[in-house]
Write a protein that holds these residues in place. Structure first.
Motif, PDB file in Angstrom:
ATOM      1  N   VAL A 108       4.857 -14.975   4.171  1.00 35.81           N
ATOM      2  CA  VAL A 108       4.655 -13.844   3.285  1.00 35.81           C
ATOM      3  C   VAL A 108       4.974 -14.293   1.865  1.00 35.81           C
ATOM      4  CG1 VAL A 108       5.409 -11.520   2.662  1.00 35.81           C
ATOM      5  CG2 VAL A 108       5.200 -12.160   5.074  1.00 35.81           C
ATOM      6  N   ILE A 109       4.050 -14.100   0.966  1.00 35.78           N
ATOM      7  CA  ILE A 109       4.229 -14.476  -0.429  1.00 35.78           C
ATOM      8  C   ILE A 109       4.543 -13.230  -1.274  1.00 35.78           C
ATOM      9  CG2 ILE A 109       3.121 -15.557  -2.428  1.00 35.78           C
ATOM     10  CD1 ILE A 109       3.705 -17.408   0.071  1.00 35.78           C
ATOM     11  N   ALA A 110       3.907 -12.129  -0.959  1.00 33.59           N
ATOM     12  CA  ALA A 110       4.170 -10.865  -1.648  1.00 33.59           C
ATOM     13  C   ALA A 110       3.871  -9.733  -0.681  1.00 33.59           C
ATOM     14  CB  ALA A 110       3.308 -10.748  -2.898  1.00 33.59           C
ATOM     15  N   SER A 111       4.549  -8.607  -0.848  1.00 31.33           N
ATOM     16  CA  SER A 111       4.294  -7.472   0.031  1.00 31.33           C
ATOM     17  C   SER A 111       4.662  -6.169  -0.671  1.00 31.33           C
ATOM     18  CB  SER A 111       5.084  -7.606   1.335  1.00 31.33           C
ATOM     19  OG  SER A 111       6.454  -7.444   1.084  1.00 31.33           O
ATOM     20  N   LYS A 112       4.135  -5.101  -0.168  1.00 28.86           N
ATOM     21  CA  LYS A 112       4.490  -3.762  -0.607  1.00 28.86           C
ATOM     22  C   LYS A 112       5.108  -3.076   0.593  1.00 28.86           C
ATOM     23  CE  LYS A 112       2.528   0.634  -1.981  1.00 28.86           C
ATOM     24  NZ  LYS A 112       1.304   1.367  -2.279  1.00 28.86           N
TER      25      LYS A 112
END
Length: 94
Positions: free
Chosen positions: A87-91
């Motif tokens: 995971v590099i970015a998440s909301k």
């Protein structure tokens, strides 16, 4: 990613999704999604996240994976493609 034989996407999706109760019992599986493509109903994506490498290994050797690999391959046009990812970015979910 799972590529079902032509016309078998709905049944393959149902069989993959049937593993949800086993996944719900896995404490280290933090996200588990079964997605069916709107563009190609015979293409199914399984997205899952784990809290550790040990949880990933437990999942892959556990009852959910065993159920999927025992019931789904006969419906597939090719072997499932596994793409371990970070995971590099998440909301966060609301």
């Amino acid at each position: 990613m799972f590529k079902a034989k032509p016309g078998m996407g709905e049944e393959a999706t149902k069989r993959i999704a049937a593993a949800l109760p086993a996944v719900e019992a896995e404490t280290g599986t933090t996200l588990w999604l079964v997605l069916r493509s709107n563009a190609d109903a015979d293409r199914i994506f399984l997205v899952d996240l784990f809290d550790s490498e040990a949880s990933l290994n437990a999942h892959m050797s556990g009852s959910a994976a065993a159920q999927i690999f025992a019931t789904v391959p006969e419906l597939l046009a090719a072997d499932p493609e596994l793409h371990p990812s970070a995971v590099i970015a998440s909301k966060p979910a609301a």
